[in-house]
Design an enzyme around this catalytic site. Structure first.
Site, PDB file in Angstrom:
ATOM      1  N   GLY A  98       5.093   7.727  -3.663  1.00 41.05           N
ATOM      2  CA  GLY A  98       6.062   6.642  -3.830  1.00 41.05           C
ATOM      3  C   GLY A  98       6.001   5.962  -5.181  1.00 41.05           C
ATOM      4  O   GLY A  98       6.499   4.858  -5.349  1.00 41.05           O
ATOM      5  N   GLY A 100       7.291   7.233  -8.040  1.00 40.94           N
ATOM      6  CA  GLY A 100       8.333   7.706  -8.949  1.00 40.94           C
ATOM      7  C   GLY A 100       7.969   9.010  -9.634  1.00 40.94           C
ATOM      8  O   GLY A 100       8.584   9.383 -10.630  1.00 40.94           O
ATOM      9  N   SER A 102       7.965  11.880  -7.868  1.00 45.14           N
ATOM     10  CA  SER A 102       8.561  12.896  -6.992  1.00 45.14           C
ATOM     11  C   SER A 102       7.597  13.484  -5.979  1.00 45.14           C
ATOM     12  O   SER A 102       7.606  14.691  -5.722  1.00 45.14           O
ATOM     13  CB  SER A 102       9.206  14.023  -7.819  1.00 45.14           C
ATOM     14  OG  SER A 102      10.364  13.547  -8.421  1.00 45.14           O
ATOM     15  N   ASP A 145      14.907  16.394  -9.443  1.00 47.44           N
ATOM     16  CA  ASP A 145      13.492  16.479  -9.060  1.00 47.44           C
ATOM     17  C   ASP A 145      13.172  17.847  -8.478  1.00 47.44           C
ATOM     18  O   ASP A 145      12.221  18.518  -8.883  1.00 47.44           O
ATOM     19  CB  ASP A 145      13.147  15.384  -8.043  1.00 47.44           C
ATOM     20  CG  ASP A 145      13.504  13.993  -8.538  1.00 47.44           C
ATOM     21  OD1 ASP A 145      13.669  13.820  -9.761  1.00 47.44           O
ATOM     22  OD2 ASP A 145      13.638  13.093  -7.694  1.00 47.44           O
ATOM     23  N   TYR A 194      19.762   2.461  -4.867  1.00 47.37           N
ATOM     24  CA  TYR A 194      20.153   3.784  -5.373  1.00 47.37           C
ATOM     25  C   TYR A 194      21.541   4.147  -4.856  1.00 47.37           C
ATOM     26  O   TYR A 194      22.402   4.606  -5.616  1.00 47.37           O
ATOM     27  CB  TYR A 194      19.127   4.834  -4.927  1.00 47.37           C
ATOM     28  CG  TYR A 194      19.293   6.192  -5.572  1.00 47.37           C
ATOM     29  CD1 TYR A 194      18.543   6.555  -6.681  1.00 47.37           C
ATOM     30  CD2 TYR A 194      20.206   7.127  -5.065  1.00 47.37           C
ATOM     31  CE1 TYR A 194      18.690   7.802  -7.270  1.00 47.37           C
ATOM     32  CE2 TYR A 194      20.359   8.373  -5.641  1.00 47.37           C
ATOM     33  CZ  TYR A 194      19.589   8.711  -6.742  1.00 47.37           C
ATOM     34  OH  TYR A 194      19.743   9.948  -7.323  1.00 47.37           O
TER      35      TYR A 194
HETATM   36  C1  GLA Z   1      15.478   9.911  -8.142  1.00 48.82           C
HETATM   37  C2  GLA Z   1      16.426  10.995  -7.613  1.00 48.82           C
HETATM   38  C3  GLA Z   1      16.916  11.881  -8.756  1.00 48.82           C
HETATM   39  C4  GLA Z   1      17.484  11.041  -9.904  1.00 48.82           C
HETATM   40  C5  GLA Z   1      16.526   9.901 -10.267  1.00 48.82           C
HETATM   41  C6  GLA Z   1      17.123   8.954 -11.276  1.00 48.82           C
HETATM   42  O1  GLA Z   1      14.314  10.484  -8.650  1.00 48.82           O
HETATM   43  O2  GLA Z   1      15.758  11.799  -6.671  1.00 48.82           O
HETATM   44  O3  GLA Z   1      17.881  12.780  -8.280  1.00 48.82           O
HETATM   45  O4  GLA Z   1      18.766  10.550  -9.585  1.00 48.82           O
HETATM   46  O5  GLA Z   1      16.122   9.142  -9.142  1.00 48.82           O
HETATM   47  O6  GLA Z   1      17.355   9.633 -12.466  1.00 48.82           O
END
Ligand code: GLA
Length: 331
Positions: A98, A100, A102, A145, A194
């Site tokens: 969590g 950022g 991925s 990602d 988001y």
């Molecule tokens: C998250 C989403 C991605 C992208 C980013 C922002 O990581 O999973 O697809 O949109 O945010 O760039």
């Protein structure tokens, strides 16, 4: 069988993927590993970072309703791939969850490979896992990602054109470190915020009658003043910065690449409004440090991490260096 999927840090190009724009992420040397023994009617996994196991039926109907919460990502993959056999195994990860980087996409890709997905076709694998993420979390994420995790090239960042899904490996030059600093703030607001940003970008495209990818700044300036115009301005300028960044890095012009990153942060802060005071303070501190070429928030925002391009050793005690890793694989 063992499936390994790296996390990723996005060097530049945030909130551009879901409008077919440019991104330049890099797979990193932190990863999620699934050790798996196929067989049976369910997918049963334990995790070294979660208290409760995941136990998912092969015919799971609503992945978002599965508990515990981390099992939703497993269920999303099961719902997309519909494997004929389940299995039992363990999940181990060196990724902060969590933050950022991925962790959820890495889990999806590793589970997909464990369940037998084709690892020779990164686009198909990434699309399946993007769909799994939509089903699991309800977040209408783009493909960045999952695609960099499935299609990374070791030693390189990957510029992705999210319209064509063409990928251009960008070598990370010798003598340049990619440093990640965790703000410590977990991204609680991400899901709703988001989706709001996603809707604002879609609204800009519907007002302009075209994909933002093919729109000029002059056209953006013709939108009514307000949030939608600022969101569009971020996307259009960010696409330009990704192209500039990739060209500069490939040419060894690290100063220009770093400047584009710092400008990207300002745009995410002011026009896209996904930064936080904590992320802003980290970026400010980094760019004021000698030997730092540029810094920005990375990923969706609202917490998570900051990424910087630095001379090796320039930021002692601040964050950690990540190395450009290769793609997810089975072994
Ligand atoms: C998250 C989403 C991605 C992208 C980013 C922002 O990581 O999973 O697809 O949109 O945010 O760039």
């Amino acid at each position: 069988m063992i499936a390994v999927a790296p996390g990723r840090v996005n060097l530049i190009g945030d909130h551009t993927d879901y409008s077919g724009g440019l991104v330049c992420p890099m797979a990193i040397d932190l990863a999620t590993t699934v050790t798996f023994e196929p067989g049976g009617e369910r997918v049963e996994l334990t995790s070294d970072v979660e208290a409760l196991p995941a136990s998912v039926a092969l015919d799971v109907a609503d992945p978002a309703a599965v508990v515990p919460a981390w099992a939703r990502y497993v269920a999303g993959v099961v719902a997309v791939l519909r494997p004929r056999r389940g299995g039992r195994g363990t999940v181990r990860t060196t990724l902060p969850v969590g933050a950022g980087l991925s962790s959820s996409a890495a889990l999806e890709v590793a589970v997909a490979l464990a369940l037998g997905a084709d690892d020779a076709d990164p686009v198909t694998l990434a699309r399946a896992c993007q769909r799994a993420e939509h089903l699991a979390s309800g977040v209408p994420c783009g493909i960045m990602d999952q695609l960099v995790i499935a299609g990374a090239v070791e030693g390189h960042a990957l510029m992705i054109d999210c319209t064509t899904l063409d990928r251009t490996p960008i070598p990370i030059p010798e003598g340049v470190d990619v440093v990640v600093v965790d703000s410590g703030a977990r991204r609680a607001l991400t899901t709703s915020a988001y989706a709001t940003r996603h809707a604002e970008v879609a609204e800009a495209e519907s007002l302009l009658g075209r994909a933002l990818r093919s729109v000029t700044l002059a056209e953006v300036a013709g939108l009514p003043p307000g949030a939608v115009r600022r969101r569009a301005r971020h996307v259009v300028t960010e696409n330009g910065r990704v192209a500039l960044f990739a060209a500069a890095l490939a040419a060894g012009d690290v100063a220009a690449a770093g400047a584009a990153m710092t400008e990207s942060h300002a745009s995410l802060r002011d026009d896209f409004e996904v930064s936080t005071p904590g992320l802003d303070a980290l970026v400010q501190r980094l760019v004021a440090t000698p030997g730092v070429w540029g810094a920005r928030l990375t990923g969706a925002g609202f917490g998570g991490c900051v990424v910087a391009l630095v001379e090796p050793g320039a930021t002692p005690g601040l964050g950690w260096t990540v190395r450009p890793a290769g793609p997810a694989h089975r072994r």
